[in-house]
Structure formats: C-alpha cells, structure tokens
Design an enzyme around this catalytic site. Sequence first.
Site, short mmCIF file in Angstrom:
data_model
loop_
_atom_site.label_atom_id
_atom_site.label_comp_id
_atom_site.label_asym_id
_atom_site.label_seq_id
_atom_site.Cartn_x
_atom_site.Cartn_y
_atom_site.Cartn_z
N GLY A 20 55.36 38.50 36.39
CA GLY A 20 54.55 37.43 36.97
C GLY A 20 54.26 36.35 35.93
N GLY A 22 55.65 33.46 35.36
CA GLY A 22 55.97 32.05 35.64
C GLY A 22 54.78 31.22 36.06
N GLY A 24 50.14 31.00 36.65
CA GLY A 24 48.78 31.51 36.45
C GLY A 24 48.52 32.16 35.11
N LEU A 25 47.88 33.31 35.16
CA LEU A 25 47.48 33.99 33.93
C LEU A 25 48.69 34.52 33.16
N ASP A 71 62.31 41.54 41.32
CA ASP A 71 61.23 41.98 42.20
C ASP A 71 60.80 43.35 41.68
N SER A 111 48.19 45.47 58.94
CA SER A 111 49.24 46.37 59.43
C SER A 111 49.56 47.35 58.31
N TYR A 153 37.18 45.15 40.17
CA TYR A 153 36.96 46.03 41.33
C TYR A 153 37.87 47.26 41.31
N PRO A 194 40.05 41.22 34.31
CA PRO A 194 39.47 39.87 34.32
C PRO A 194 38.50 39.67 35.49
C1 HXC Z 1 46.98 39.89 57.04
C2 HXC Z 1 49.03 39.56 56.00
C3 HXC Z 1 48.54 38.39 55.37
C4 HXC Z 1 47.19 37.99 55.65
C5 HXC Z 1 50.61 38.71 54.74
N1 HXC Z 1 50.30 39.71 55.58
N2 HXC Z 1 49.55 37.89 54.60
N3 HXC Z 1 48.26 40.31 56.81
N4 HXC Z 1 46.46 38.77 56.47
N5 HXC Z 1 46.66 36.91 55.09
C6 HXC Z 1 51.19 40.78 56.03
C7 HXC Z 1 52.45 40.29 56.72
O1 HXC Z 1 52.21 39.96 58.07
C8 HXC Z 1 53.36 41.49 56.55
O2 HXC Z 1 53.02 42.52 57.44
C9 HXC Z 1 52.99 42.01 55.18
O3 HXC Z 1 51.68 41.50 54.89
C10 HXC Z 1 53.95 41.51 54.09
O4 HXC Z 1 53.96 40.09 54.13
P1 HXC Z 1 55.22 39.24 53.63
O5 HXC Z 1 54.85 37.81 53.71
O6 HXC Z 1 56.47 39.70 54.31
O7 HXC Z 1 55.31 39.78 52.12
P2 HXC Z 1 55.94 39.14 50.83
O8 HXC Z 1 56.84 37.99 51.17
O9 HXC Z 1 56.47 40.26 50.03
O10 HXC Z 1 54.66 38.46 50.09
C11 HXC Z 1 53.69 39.27 49.47
C12 HXC Z 1 52.28 38.69 49.63
C13 HXC Z 1 52.23 37.19 49.19
C14 HXC Z 1 51.34 39.55 48.81
C15 HXC Z 1 51.88 38.77 51.11
O11 HXC Z 1 50.90 36.68 49.31
C16 HXC Z 1 52.70 37.00 47.77
O12 HXC Z 1 53.89 36.80 47.55
N6 HXC Z 1 51.79 37.07 46.77
C17 HXC Z 1 52.13 36.97 45.35
C18 HXC Z 1 51.10 36.27 44.52
C19 HXC Z 1 49.65 36.72 44.69
O13 HXC Z 1 49.33 37.39 45.70
N7 HXC Z 1 48.81 36.30 43.78
C20 HXC Z 1 47.38 36.58 43.81
C21 HXC Z 1 47.01 37.61 42.85
S1 HXC Z 1 45.25 37.57 42.66
P3 HXC Z 1 53.85 42.75 58.86
O14 HXC Z 1 53.22 43.99 59.43
O15 HXC Z 1 53.60 41.52 59.66
O16 HXC Z 1 55.29 42.95 58.49
C22 HXC Z 1 44.68 39.13 42.31
C23 HXC Z 1 43.31 39.33 41.68
C24 HXC Z 1 42.18 38.90 42.44
O17 HXC Z 1 45.35 40.05 42.47
C25 HXC Z 1 40.82 38.98 41.79
C26 HXC Z 1 40.21 37.61 41.69
C27 HXC Z 1 38.80 37.55 41.29
P1 NAP Z 2 49.53 34.42 40.39
O1 NAP Z 2 49.75 33.15 39.65
O2 NAP Z 2 49.77 34.44 41.85
O3 NAP Z 2 50.36 35.57 39.68
C1 NAP Z 2 51.00 36.61 40.33
C2 NAP Z 2 52.43 36.64 39.86
O4 NAP Z 2 53.07 37.82 40.34
C3 NAP Z 2 53.26 35.46 40.37
O5 NAP Z 2 53.89 34.84 39.27
C4 NAP Z 2 54.31 36.09 41.29
O6 NAP Z 2 55.55 35.37 41.16
C5 NAP Z 2 54.38 37.49 40.72
N1 NAP Z 2 54.83 38.46 41.71
C6 NAP Z 2 54.30 38.71 42.93
N2 NAP Z 2 55.01 39.65 43.57
C7 NAP Z 2 56.00 40.02 42.73
C8 NAP Z 2 57.06 40.94 42.82
N3 NAP Z 2 57.23 41.69 43.91
N4 NAP Z 2 57.90 41.08 41.76
C9 NAP Z 2 57.72 40.33 40.65
N5 NAP Z 2 56.74 39.43 40.50
C10 NAP Z 2 55.89 39.27 41.55
O7 NAP Z 2 48.01 34.92 40.21
P2 NAP Z 2 47.12 35.16 38.89
O8 NAP Z 2 45.73 34.85 39.28
O9 NAP Z 2 47.73 34.50 37.71
O10 NAP Z 2 47.22 36.74 38.73
C11 NAP Z 2 47.78 37.35 37.57
C12 NAP Z 2 47.20 38.74 37.38
O11 NAP Z 2 45.80 38.64 37.11
C13 NAP Z 2 47.33 39.64 38.60
O12 NAP Z 2 47.59 40.96 38.17
C14 NAP Z 2 45.97 39.57 39.22
O13 NAP Z 2 45.68 40.71 40.00
C15 NAP Z 2 45.11 39.51 37.97
N6 NAP Z 2 43.77 38.99 38.18
C16 NAP Z 2 43.57 37.66 38.40
C17 NAP Z 2 42.28 37.20 38.54
C18 NAP Z 2 42.00 35.74 38.72
O14 NAP Z 2 40.81 35.38 38.84
N7 NAP Z 2 42.99 34.87 38.74
C19 NAP Z 2 41.20 38.08 38.48
C20 NAP Z 2 41.44 39.43 38.28
C21 NAP Z 2 42.73 39.87 38.10
P3 NAP Z 2 56.65 35.30 42.34
O15 NAP Z 2 55.96 34.84 43.57
O16 NAP Z 2 57.67 34.34 41.78
O17 NAP Z 2 57.24 36.67 42.46
#
Ligand code: HXC
Ligand code: NAP
Length: 289
Positions: A20, A22, A24-25, A71, A111, A153, A194
């Site tokens: 990950g 490319g 954010g963090l 991935d 789901s 959490y 974090p």
């Molecule tokens: C309910 C949802 C949904 C939503 C997706 N789904 N979004 N369900 N509410 N908002 C469901 C879809 O319908 C599908 O189920 C399943 O989840 C998979 O979705 P896809 O879009 O096919 O998955 P994919 O393309 O692999 O994308 C994964 C993803 C997407 C997690 C859904 O958001 C992503 O690519 N995220 C990567 C980056 C990321 O999430 N960064 C944030 C990290 S922050 P069905 O049943 O319909 O097939 C973090 C820390 C937080 O972790 C703490 C902060 C303080």
């Molecule tokens: P982010 O920019 O969305 O980073 C998530 C990264 O994961 C993206 O670069 C995404 O790139 C990559 N990723 C997602 N699915 C993947 C897969 N299947 N294979 C490979 N790479 C994948 O969000 P962020 O806030 O910087 O989060 C970074 C980390 O910090 C995460 O572990 C998150 O849980 C943690 N965190 C963040 C916060 C916050 O406040 N931001 C707080 C607590 C913890 P692609 O879409 O190109 O795959």
Amino acid sequence: MVQGALREGALVGKTIVVTGGGTGLGKAMATYFSELGANVVITSRKLDVLTQTAKEIEEKTSNSVLAVSCDVRNIEDVERLYKEAADTFGGVDILVNNAAGNFISPTERLSANAFSTIIDIVLKGTANCTLTFGKKWIESKHTANILNIITTYAFTGSGYVVPSAVAKGGVLTMTRSLAAEWGKYGIRSNAIAPGPFPTKGAWDRLLPGDLAAKFDFKNRVPLKRVGEHQELANLAAFLVSDFAGYINGEVITIDGGEWLQGAGQMNGMEAIAPEMWDYIEKAIRENNK
Ligand code: HXC
Ligand code: NAP
C-alpha cells in the site's frame, strides 16, 4: 511542519517493501525511508499510481524506488513481489504491512463477501506477505524485521468497522506471536497503532460527504489535532531501523491520546465549564460532612 527525526543515512543499505506504498501513510513512510537512504519497493494493485509515486519519491530523494503491482490477497503475486524486490536490490531486509481495505457500515448490512474482502486484504494479505518473506529470511538466515500498521480499535474493538477491527486484532496477535516465535531467527515483529491521520483513502471510506465535518476526529483527541504523516513516518523509520534492534513484539500507539480519552470513564467531564468546579468541590465537601 514536523521534521524528519532520524539522522541522515540512517537506513542506507536496507531494502524495505511497503505494501500500500503508493498512497496515504504508506507513501509517507516510503518517502521518508528513501530520504534516509533505503532502497524502497512500493506495492499495491494500481500500477499507474505506484509508478507516479515512485517517480515523485525518486525525484525528491535521488534514491531508486521500485514499483511492483501485487494484490496481497494473491499468494502468487506476493511471491513475485519478493522475487522482483530481491532480484533488483539483492535481498529484502524489512517488510511494512500497510495495505488495507475498510469502509464504514452497520455490520448487519454487510454481505458475506463484503466481510471476507476486508479480512482477506488486511489479515490474510498480511499473513501472505509475512509468510512469504519470513520463509525466505529463515532459509537464508537473514536478520530482518516486520512492521505492521494496525489501528487502536485492534485492542478496543469498534462498531461500524467490524471486519477491519477483527482483521487488525488478528494482525496484532500475529505481531506478538511471531515476535516470540521468530525472534530466534533474528526477525523482529512490531506494530504501530495510528489514531486519525487524514488520508484520501481512509476519509473517502470512513467519513464520506458531510460526515467529515460532523465527526471531526480532532474533537476526540486530547491534543485537539489529527496526526501529521511525518510523525508516523518518524516512528516507523525508528522501529524498522537498527536503533530499535531490541524492540520486538511491541505495539506503539500514535494517536494524541485518542483511545484513552474514549476509555477513561470520567474523561467526558471535560464538558464541565471551568467555573463550575468551585461549585462541584463545594457540593462534594458538603456531602462529606
Ligand atoms: C457495504 C460494501 C461497501 C459499502 C463495498 N462493499 N463497499 N458493502 N457498504 N460501502 C461490498 C461489495 O458490495 C462487495 O460485496 C464486497 O464489499 C467487495 O467489494 P468490491 O468493490 O468488489 O471489492 P474490491 O474491489 O476488492 O475493493 C475493496 C474495498 C475498497 C475495501 C471495498 O474500498 C478498496 O479497494 N479499499 C482500499 C483502500 C482502503 O480501503 N483504504 C482505507 C484504509 S483506512 P458483494 O456481496 O456485493 O460482492 C483504515 C483505518 C481506519 O483501514 C482507521 C481510521 C481512524
Ligand atoms: P490508503 O491510502 O487507502 O492506503 C491503503 C493502501 O492499501 C492503498 O495504497 C491501496 O492501494 C492498498 N491496498 C488495498 N487493497 C490492497 C490489496 N488487495 N493488495 C495490495 N494493496 C492493497 O489509506 P491509509 O489511510 O494511508 O491507510 C494506510 C494504513 O494505515 C492502513 O493499514 C490503515 O488501516 C492504517 N490506518 C490508517 C489510519 C488513518 O487515519 N489514515 C488510522 C489507523 C490505521 P491499491 O488500491 O492500489 O491496491
């Protein structure tokens, strides 16, 4: 503006893979590792994003950055990632498991596939990378370390992000378990938890639309601010460096005191106006009589 904390060249000779990396963090950590002289490999699914980030970092630091699409859910991708990194830089010393997927939702709306998707990226993706890299290091007797990015959490649990909480809790357990089991191979495992660090990836999925204004995270933090990316990068660089060579199995929280603020039963008393405390003290002393 927070400055880099480690001395120049602190990571020279180290090859670091940041999943990950490319955005954010991950990007912030990769940039700082490169500034400190490391060979950096960034990986995620979107090669175009990675290539752009690698170019930006190289221009800033003049050190080479390798972009590899992978991935983390797919073990063949992860094995190819290790091979490309090792072929390019002659080995890998550090793995930062930072890739994650997350979104807010009431759990009953999810789901089975939605739940699995998050577990597969966060917990199984971390396991895939850790296993693949760990086996290579053990086989070649290579001193190395793993840094896992979790959340606060992971220890408290949290509603509305249950799959993420479950997965991050698993990663925390993996961190501590492998610290004990793989320490004998010279492999350290640590984690960072974090608090809120604004990134597009997290904010788009956790606070879309006007939620960002309604649930302004800085109001939950005793320091009354969110984190700066460089603050996290500083901690990460220290933990992966040889300066932290005796730190193993630790999780370091960097959240301005956020989770303790939520945990302490009486912390809500912050809402009491300062001028009320004379009255409250008087009432308590009265009751004591
Ligand atoms: C309910 C949802 C949904 C939503 C997706 N789904 N979004 N369900 N509410 N908002 C469901 C879809 O319908 C599908 O189920 C399943 O989840 C998979 O979705 P896809 O879009 O096919 O998955 P994919 O393309 O692999 O994308 C994964 C993803 C997407 C997690 C859904 O958001 C992503 O690519 N995220 C990567 C980056 C990321 O999430 N960064 C944030 C990290 S922050 P069905 O049943 O319909 O097939 C973090 C820390 C937080 O972790 C703490 C902060 C303080
Ligand atoms: P982010 O920019 O969305 O980073 C998530 C990264 O994961 C993206 O670069 C995404 O790139 C990559 N990723 C997602 N699915 C993947 C897969 N299947 N294979 C490979 N790479 C994948 O969000 P962020 O806030 O910087 O989060 C970074 C980390 O910090 C995460 O572990 C998150 O849980 C943690 N965190 C963040 C916060 C916050 O406040 N931001 C707080 C607590 C913890 P692609 O879409 O190109 O795959």
